[in-house]
Design an enzyme around this catalytic site. Structure first.
Site, short mmCIF file in Angstrom:
data_model
loop_
_atom_site.label_atom_id
_atom_site.label_comp_id
_atom_site.label_asym_id
_atom_site.label_seq_id
_atom_site.Cartn_x
_atom_site.Cartn_y
_atom_site.Cartn_z
N ARG A 5 42.42 32.23 37.87
CA ARG A 5 42.89 33.60 38.03
C ARG A 5 44.30 33.73 37.44
O ARG A 5 45.12 32.83 37.57
CB ARG A 5 42.93 34.00 39.50
N TYR A 54 36.99 34.57 33.21
CA TYR A 54 37.04 33.72 34.41
C TYR A 54 36.59 34.50 35.66
O TYR A 54 37.02 35.64 35.88
CB TYR A 54 38.46 33.17 34.62
N LYS A 76 36.95 39.29 43.86
CA LYS A 76 38.35 39.46 44.29
C LYS A 76 38.82 40.91 44.11
O LYS A 76 39.56 41.44 44.94
CB LYS A 76 39.25 38.53 43.48
N HIS A 110 40.31 37.27 53.08
CA HIS A 110 39.97 36.08 52.29
C HIS A 110 39.60 34.97 53.27
O HIS A 110 40.40 34.07 53.52
CB HIS A 110 41.19 35.70 51.45
N SER A 119 43.11 29.68 48.27
CA SER A 119 42.13 29.22 47.29
C SER A 119 42.17 27.70 47.16
O SER A 119 43.25 27.11 47.09
CB SER A 119 42.42 29.84 45.93
N CYS A 165 41.40 25.30 49.17
CA CYS A 165 41.88 24.52 50.32
C CYS A 165 40.74 24.16 51.27
O CYS A 165 40.96 23.87 52.44
CB CYS A 165 42.95 25.29 51.08
N ASP A 205 34.00 32.79 51.43
CA ASP A 205 35.22 33.24 50.74
C ASP A 205 35.77 34.59 51.22
O ASP A 205 36.97 34.76 51.23
CB ASP A 205 34.93 33.32 49.23
N ARG A 240 33.69 25.08 38.34
CA ARG A 240 33.04 25.81 39.42
C ARG A 240 31.52 25.73 39.37
O ARG A 240 30.94 25.51 38.31
CB ARG A 240 33.42 27.31 39.30
C1 OXD Z 1 39.75 31.93 44.68
C2 OXD Z 1 38.28 31.84 44.57
O1 OXD Z 1 40.46 31.73 43.69
O2 OXD Z 1 37.62 32.03 45.59
O3 OXD Z 1 40.24 32.18 45.79
O4 OXD Z 1 37.76 31.62 43.47
MN MN Z 2 38.81 32.58 47.29
#
Ligand code: OXD
Ligand code: MN
Length: 608
Positions: free
Chosen positions: A95, A223, A232, A252, A274, A276, A303, A396
């Site tokens: 991002r 992306y 998002k 989130h 993100s 984590c 998410d 991903r």
């Molecule tokens: C983020 C995702 O960047 O979920 O938070 O991809």
């Molecule tokens: Mn995320």
């Protein structure tokens, strides 16, 4: 495969008829939709238009076309049925927060934590980029629903995109196709999402949100977080703003269910920044001892959650607006997350992983043994002696949530699930204990608001520095953080029985740099204490930070090498260091701090 990540100017411009695609609007698309699409077509001037219906034959045809156009590599279909590999442009792997804007008439709506562009100026700038940008390309019209069909919070969006990769990914991540026209009916209430890869040039990359117009324009990136606009952009930035206006919350957070041996079901939502471990926690498999006793964990989402207050019970309820997972793959393996491994065993798109000679995929941490050779994420030959990584650190998988063997039975329930606990967590090597509970909702909001975490590869920029990431929402709050925090505090008044709030840190390290807690499935031990606290059962002692378990309050049976008292211990100096480093956030909000934030900080200082 196309190296530049700029999907080719459609070579099939003249022969679309050979594919079973719909080139004119379906009857079910209403007049408002047709009018808007017409305007965008006039601006972008695509050579073809495909109206996606979300059917399986269409999906297969899109993959076949993607393989032909070298956007996808078909993987070994025996090992990974329905799976494909996509390589992005190496300049487009995360991002781009610095290129993400909230566009409103005035700056105050947007606040100090967002990039702002005046809306008229933003439209003018973006029009200059979109003008003619799809010449020689195909525009995919992708209607989608965020949220279980029929949910009071479900939202319709329509994304126009010239990226086949994005169109197919939206089919996994959302409820896409015919179903969206049904949900929309004659209404003009849909999020207008316009996206073009442009020339995938970071100098001409903008992700612009126009909350007042329910519109998102994204240019120059393929992306996921910049280009799958339901995620998002809609489900967090636009939805968080809508939630503030309408009295609900877009967060989130993962959402998981836990079933205790007697059958008692408890749902908790958890906000981690993100990369984590939200996906790992949401798909947790309890340690053997717990499994034998009958404990089960199920996933509602990994998410994003949308939450509202159920007026009949005064409790918070939540849905996951998404239908798929866009998860980080490095580090994922049969030990760390078997459910994710199973989810990505079929019908999955892999992005920026390594390709093995047998047509399977690989990433760092997938197996202990490294493959003798592979093609790395940039398309170059790779061996263990190579300098770079085989897979990008932010590579991903995009998989349907239906593939998750632990999917919660309520994941598609329009009425959502009741939320008993909210957990905030960051990636912190020092100063922050494994777990504690907030004294009450207001204290919990303060803990969430001051959440700190070390940065990761999910966003462009330096990795490993602590930044304050309120509610793990710093890059996703679609309006002024002052109003966002006030909204959180005010939600308390809407609830007669609000969730308990907790703080966790799976990532604390000792003096030698070793993780002090094993994490993954063992987090069940902490989760059990949290659940017991939610039901008013487990013991905790009052400390400076909040309610804390003693070693005897957590089931540590069978864990070796964990010094529980040490991992929970926080000295007064460490609290002071933390308080000082929170100043960064307080200064950002200077003059605009909700009074609860000031009082909570003062109370913490006075407890020292
Ligand atoms: C983020 C995702 O960047 O979920 O938070 O991809
Ligand atoms: Mn995320």
């Amino acid at each position: 495969m196309t190296q530049a990540g700029v999907e080719r100017r459609s070579s099939s411009a003249g022969n679309m008829a050979e594919f079973p695609f719909q080139s004119s609007p379906p009857l079910a698309a209403n007049e408002c939709v047709r009018k808007w699409v017409k305007e965008c077509v006039a601006m972008c001037q695509p050579s073809n238009i495909i109206w996606c219906d979300g059917s399986l034959p269409e999906r297969q045809a899109l993959f076949d076309l993607g393989v032909k156009q070298e956007i996808f590599t078909r993987l070994n279909q025996e090992k990974r049925p329905g799976c494909y590999l996509h390589r992005s442009n190496p300049n487009d792997v995360a991002r781009s927060e610095h290129l993400t804007f909230i566009c409103t008439p005035g700056e105050d709506m947007v606040g100090p934590t967002n990039n702002w562009m005046e809306s008229k100026a933003a439209y003018a700038k973006m029009r200059g980029l979109f003008e003619g940008c799809m010449r020689g390309r195909t525009m995919y019209v992708v209607p989608f629903v965020m949220g279980p069909i029929g949910s009071p919070l479900a939202k319709v969006g329509i994304q126009l995109t010239d990226s086949l990769y994005v169109a197919v990914s939206m089919g996994i991540m959302t409820r896409m196709g015919e179903i969206a026209w049904k949900q929309l009916g004659d209404s003009d209430e849909f999020t207008r999402c316009l996206h073009s890869l442009g020339d995938v040039n970071p100098d001409r990359r903008y992700i612009c949100h126009f909350p007042i117009d329910n519109t998102i324009w994204s240019f120059g990136s393929g992306y996921g977080g910049n280009a799958l606009l339901g995620k998002k952009c809609l489900a967090l930035r636009i939805a968080s703003w809508l939630g503030e206006q309408q009295g609900w919350m877009a967060e989130h957070m993962l959402l998981m269910g836990t079933e205790a041996p007697g059958g008692e079901k408890t749902y908790v939502a958890a906000a981690f920044p993100s990369s984590c471990g939200k996906t790992n926690f949401a798909m947790l498999i309890p340690p053997e001892k717990f499994r034998k006793q009958g404990w089960k964990v199920t996933t509602v989402g990994d998410d994003i959650v949308w939450m509202w207050v159920d007026e009949s019970t005064g409790r918070l309820r939540a849905i996951n607006p998404e239908a798929g997972y866009f998860g980080v793959v490095p580090g994922t393996n049969d030990d760390s997350n078997p459910n994710a491994m199973e989810a990505m065993s079929r019908d999955t798109i892999f992005t920026n992983v390594a390709l093995l000679p047998d047509g399977d995929v690989w990433w760092e941490g997938k197996t202990k043994e490294l493959p003798a050779q592979a093609i790395d994420w940039t398309g170059k030959p790779w061996t263990p002696a190579s300098k770079g990584k085989a897979a990008h650190p932010n590579s991903r998988f995009t998989a349907p949530m239906a593939n998750n063997p632990a999917l919660d039975p309520a994941a598609n329930d329009p009425n959502g699930v009741p939320v008993s606990g909210i957990i905030f967590g960051g990636r912190r090597s020092r100063n922050v204990p494994l777990v504690f509970q907030a004294f009450n909702w207001i204290h919990g909001v303060y803990l969430g608001a001051t959440l700190g975490s070390e940065t990761t590869a999910a966003a462009t920029g330096q990795v490993g520095v602590v930044r304050r990431d309120p509610m793990a929402m710093l890059p996703f709050i679609g309006y002024n953080i002052r109003d966002y925090l006030v909204h959180w505090f005010r939600m308390r008044k809407r609830m007669t029985d609000c969730p308990r709030v907790f703080h966790v840190n799976w990532f604390r390290k000792d003096e030698t740099g070793k993780f002090m807690w094993p994490g993954f499935g063992e987090n069940m031990r902490v989760l059990k204490w949290i659940i017991d606290r939610c039901h008013g059962r487990a013991y905790a002692r009052e400390t400076v930070l909040g309610w804390m378990p003693r070693a005897q309050d957590i089931d540590l049976d069978g864990l070796v090498g964990v010094d529980f008292e040490k991992i929970q211990h926080v000295g007064l100096d460490e609290v002071k260091t933390e308080l000082v480093s929170q100043e960064e956030l307080f200064l950002k909000l200077a003059g605009d701090l909700p009074k609860e934030m000031i009082f909570q900080r003062e109370l913490l200082v006075s407890r020292l």
